[in-house]
Scaffold this active site. Structure first.
Site, PDB file in Angstrom:
ATOM      1  N   ASP A  34      36.470 -93.755 -60.899  1.00 23.44           N
ATOM      2  CA  ASP A  34      37.072 -92.462 -60.817  1.00 23.44           C
ATOM      3  C   ASP A  34      36.769 -91.815 -59.687  1.00 23.44           C
ATOM      4  O   ASP A  34      37.302 -91.054 -58.890  1.00 23.44           O
ATOM      5  CB  ASP A  34      36.798 -91.626 -62.021  1.00 23.44           C
ATOM      6  CG  ASP A  34      37.464 -91.836 -63.310  1.00 23.44           C
ATOM      7  OD1 ASP A  34      38.578 -92.655 -63.148  1.00 23.44           O
ATOM      8  OD2 ASP A  34      37.156 -91.576 -64.416  1.00 23.44           O
ATOM      9  N   ARG A 115      24.062 -82.240 -67.557  1.00 21.60           N
ATOM     10  CA  ARG A 115      25.355 -81.467 -66.777  1.00 21.60           C
ATOM     11  C   ARG A 115      24.891 -80.255 -66.078  1.00 21.60           C
ATOM     12  O   ARG A 115      25.474 -79.946 -64.923  1.00 21.60           O
ATOM     13  CB  ARG A 115      26.445 -81.291 -67.810  1.00 21.60           C
ATOM     14  CG  ARG A 115      27.177 -82.486 -68.151  1.00 21.60           C
ATOM     15  CD  ARG A 115      27.333 -83.604 -67.108  1.00 21.60           C
ATOM     16  NE  ARG A 115      28.239 -84.664 -67.654  1.00 21.60           N
ATOM     17  CZ  ARG A 115      28.155 -85.775 -67.214  1.00 21.60           C
ATOM     18  NH1 ARG A 115      27.030 -86.507 -66.304  1.00 21.60           N
ATOM     19  NH2 ARG A 115      28.966 -86.979 -67.691  1.00 21.60           N
ATOM     20  N   ASP A 144      32.182 -82.280 -70.714  1.00 23.93           N
ATOM     21  CA  ASP A 144      31.675 -82.285 -69.687  1.00 23.93           C
ATOM     22  C   ASP A 144      32.141 -81.413 -68.536  1.00 23.93           C
ATOM     23  O   ASP A 144      31.412 -80.501 -67.795  1.00 23.93           O
ATOM     24  CB  ASP A 144      31.433 -83.788 -69.031  1.00 23.93           C
ATOM     25  CG  ASP A 144      30.515 -84.544 -69.847  1.00 23.93           C
ATOM     26  OD1 ASP A 144      29.466 -84.041 -70.496  1.00 23.93           O
ATOM     27  OD2 ASP A 144      30.780 -85.675 -69.847  1.00 23.93           O
ATOM     28  N   SER A 196      33.555 -96.277 -71.526  1.00 26.96           N
ATOM     29  CA  SER A 196      33.226 -95.058 -70.777  1.00 26.96           C
ATOM     30  C   SER A 196      31.756 -94.737 -70.971  1.00 26.96           C
ATOM     31  O   SER A 196      31.481 -94.422 -72.307  1.00 26.96           O
ATOM     32  CB  SER A 196      34.307 -93.998 -71.050  1.00 26.96           C
ATOM     33  OG  SER A 196      33.733 -92.686 -70.540  1.00 26.96           O
TER      34      SER A 196
HETATM   35  N1  ARG Z   1      30.101 -86.865 -76.797  1.00 20.19           N
HETATM   36  C1  ARG Z   1      28.748 -86.737 -75.606  1.00 20.19           C
HETATM   37  C2  ARG Z   1      28.850 -85.283 -75.110  1.00 20.19           C
HETATM   38  O1  ARG Z   1      29.779 -84.757 -75.135  1.00 20.19           O
HETATM   39  C3  ARG Z   1      28.711 -87.664 -74.567  1.00 20.19           C
HETATM   40  C4  ARG Z   1      29.708 -87.686 -73.498  1.00 20.19           C
HETATM   41  C5  ARG Z   1      29.528 -88.753 -72.380  1.00 20.19           C
HETATM   42  N2  ARG Z   1      30.230 -88.219 -71.134  1.00 20.19           N
HETATM   43  C6  ARG Z   1      30.879 -89.034 -70.295  1.00 20.19           C
HETATM   44  N3  ARG Z   1      31.454 -88.697 -69.385  1.00 20.19           N
HETATM   45  N4  ARG Z   1      31.267 -90.226 -70.924  1.00 20.19           N
HETATM   46  O2  ARG Z   1      27.778 -84.894 -74.563  1.00 20.19           O
END
Ligand code: ARG
Length: 422
Positions: A34, A115, A144, A196
């Site tokens: 990406d 993040r 995110d 992912s």
């Molecule tokens: N579900 C988790 C969260 O919201 C993990 C997210 C993982 N992020 C990703 N871009 N694959 O914090």
């Protein structure tokens, strides 16, 4: 700029970039498909320069020199790699440990904690390298984007954001096609359709593919960190974790820097199949999703911390703090790292954790981490008082019946009232 970009670029938030004003973009670059496609795409679509920033939070097995080289090859005018592991451990993971942070009862928040730090560094580097806009690779469906954009907009309201993946309507196949056309190398080849993944030193998550089918049991290939419990050693292993003021400082009696300690705890936990979490999660953006987490360090450190905290806390503190822990985890999950309430709660966490010093021993065996031993000079515990059959000193068993009579008074009266007036 294509018409499609123009059409999907309507500005429904103050911090979104006006395409005409995008000149120099700080791209949060992981090196994956990406953000690699984005690196090229932003140059073409916006006719803008791209500065790439990659943040090292302890992603296992990542070659950061390679990521940096790749960014430059794809036309980045600058490419920075920042090793933020120490700051991440000290200022994000340690507070989470003090707050026993688990969202939804199972998710230790490794991504959610990373993040705001990534976004803060993006703002820093945007300033340093004269960027007007920050670009990230989050989709429009996840948490995110919330965490990154909320942080950027909090720290610098003048910086703008673009999130191409949210608008470009390329699926994975189209992205691979775009990559091929533009000479973008694809890690793992074009056939591999990986889950992912997001990871750092506090854990690893997998989403997508069969994971979205709630009736599907976990396939083995999803576990890249933690040994499956049935394949873990037949001999248990014991590990002790020593805390000072709520922060782990030693493993098996050996004093370690926090980053190293977390790394070693992860290795030990992973060996024994500890820290596999199959989690249904309420996202902030409304969706309910399933995540497979591998959190071997958290599976050792969090129960140890919680146990020690319970030992040094009073019954009242122990009844109260879990409510605040939960609120802390929720705010962090929800992307509001800079929310004053989170900082207020931190002050309370800090106060309670001033007593949380001592050592907890755990036994690890085939997927389980169980507390076995506890030791603390701050324990609100007196073995002679607790000991069965002993009487005297501070605790008089003769005082108990009077206590019970008063303690149960209202409950007994209410019970009688209800019996008499059913
Ligand atoms: N579900 C988790 C969260 O919201 C993990 C997210 C993982 N992020 C990703 N871009 N694959 O914090």
């Amino acid at each position: 700029m294509t018409d499609q970009t123009r059409a999907t670029n309507f500005k429904n938030a103050s911090y979104l970039a006006d395409p005409e004003d995008v000149r120099r973009v700080l791209l949060l670059y992981s090196g994956g498909l990406d953000t690699s496609v984005m690196l090229k795409w932003i140059q073409d679509e916006y006719n803008a320069e791209v500065v790439a920033l990659t943040v090292h939070l302890g992603q296992p097995g990542e070659d950061f020199d390679e990521v940096r080289e790749k960014a430059l090859t794809l036309g980045a005018v600058e490419a920075h790699v920042v090793d933020a592991r120490e700051e991440f451990a000290r200022d994000y993971v340690a507070p989470a440990i003090k707050a026993n942070a688990l969202y939804g009862g199972g998710y230790p928040l490794f991504t959610a904690l990373g993040r705001p730090l990534i976004a803060k560094l993006a703002v820093d580097y945007a300033h340093r390298s004269g960027c007007d806009t920050i670009a990230h690779g989050c989709t429009g469906k996840g948490n995110d984007q919330v965490r990154i954009e909320a942080t950027v907009a909090t720290l610098d309201p003048d910086l703008k954001v673009i999130a191409p993946v949210r608008g470009w309507q390329m699926g994975r196949e189209e992205e691979i096609e775009y990559a091929r056309r533009n000479g973008i190398p694809i890690k793992g080849g074009t056939q591999a359709a990986p889950y992912s993944i997001d990871d750092n030193l506090w854990g690893r998550s997998s989403e997508g593919k069969w994971i979205e089918d709630l009736s599907h049991a976990p396939k083995e290939d999803v576990f890249q960190l933690v040994t499956r419990p049935e394949e873990a050693p037949d001999e248990p292993e014991r590990v002790t974790v020593t805390f000072e003021r709520g922060v782990p400082v030693a493993l098996n009696g050996e004093r370690l820097e926090l980053v190293e300690l977390l790394y070693r705890a992860a290795v030990i936990g992973a060996r024994h199949g500890v820290g596999i979490v199959d989690h249904i999660e309420d996202r902030i953006v409304g969706l309910k999703v399933r995540d497979i987490y591998e959190v071997p360090a958290a599976a050792i450190i969090l129960p140890a911390h919680q146990e020690l905290e319970k030992l040094v806390g009073t019954i009242h503190q122990n009844q109260f703090k879990p409510q605040l822990d939960r609120q802390w985890a929720y705010l962090v999950y929800a992307g509001l790292w800079y929310e004053p309430l989170r900082q207020d709660l931190d002050a309370y966490m800090q106060a309670v954790n001033a007593q949380v010093s001592g050592t907890i021993g755990l036994k690890l065996f085939k997927g389980l981490a169980r507390v076995e031993t506890r030791e603390s000079r701050n324990a609100v515990y007196d073995q002679s008082l607790a000991s069965f059959g002993e009487s005297g000193g501070l605790f008089s068993q003769q005082a108990s019946p009077g206590f019970i009579e008063l303690w149960s008074l209202q409950s007994r009266m209410a019970h009688r009232v209800r019996e008499e007036n059913p």
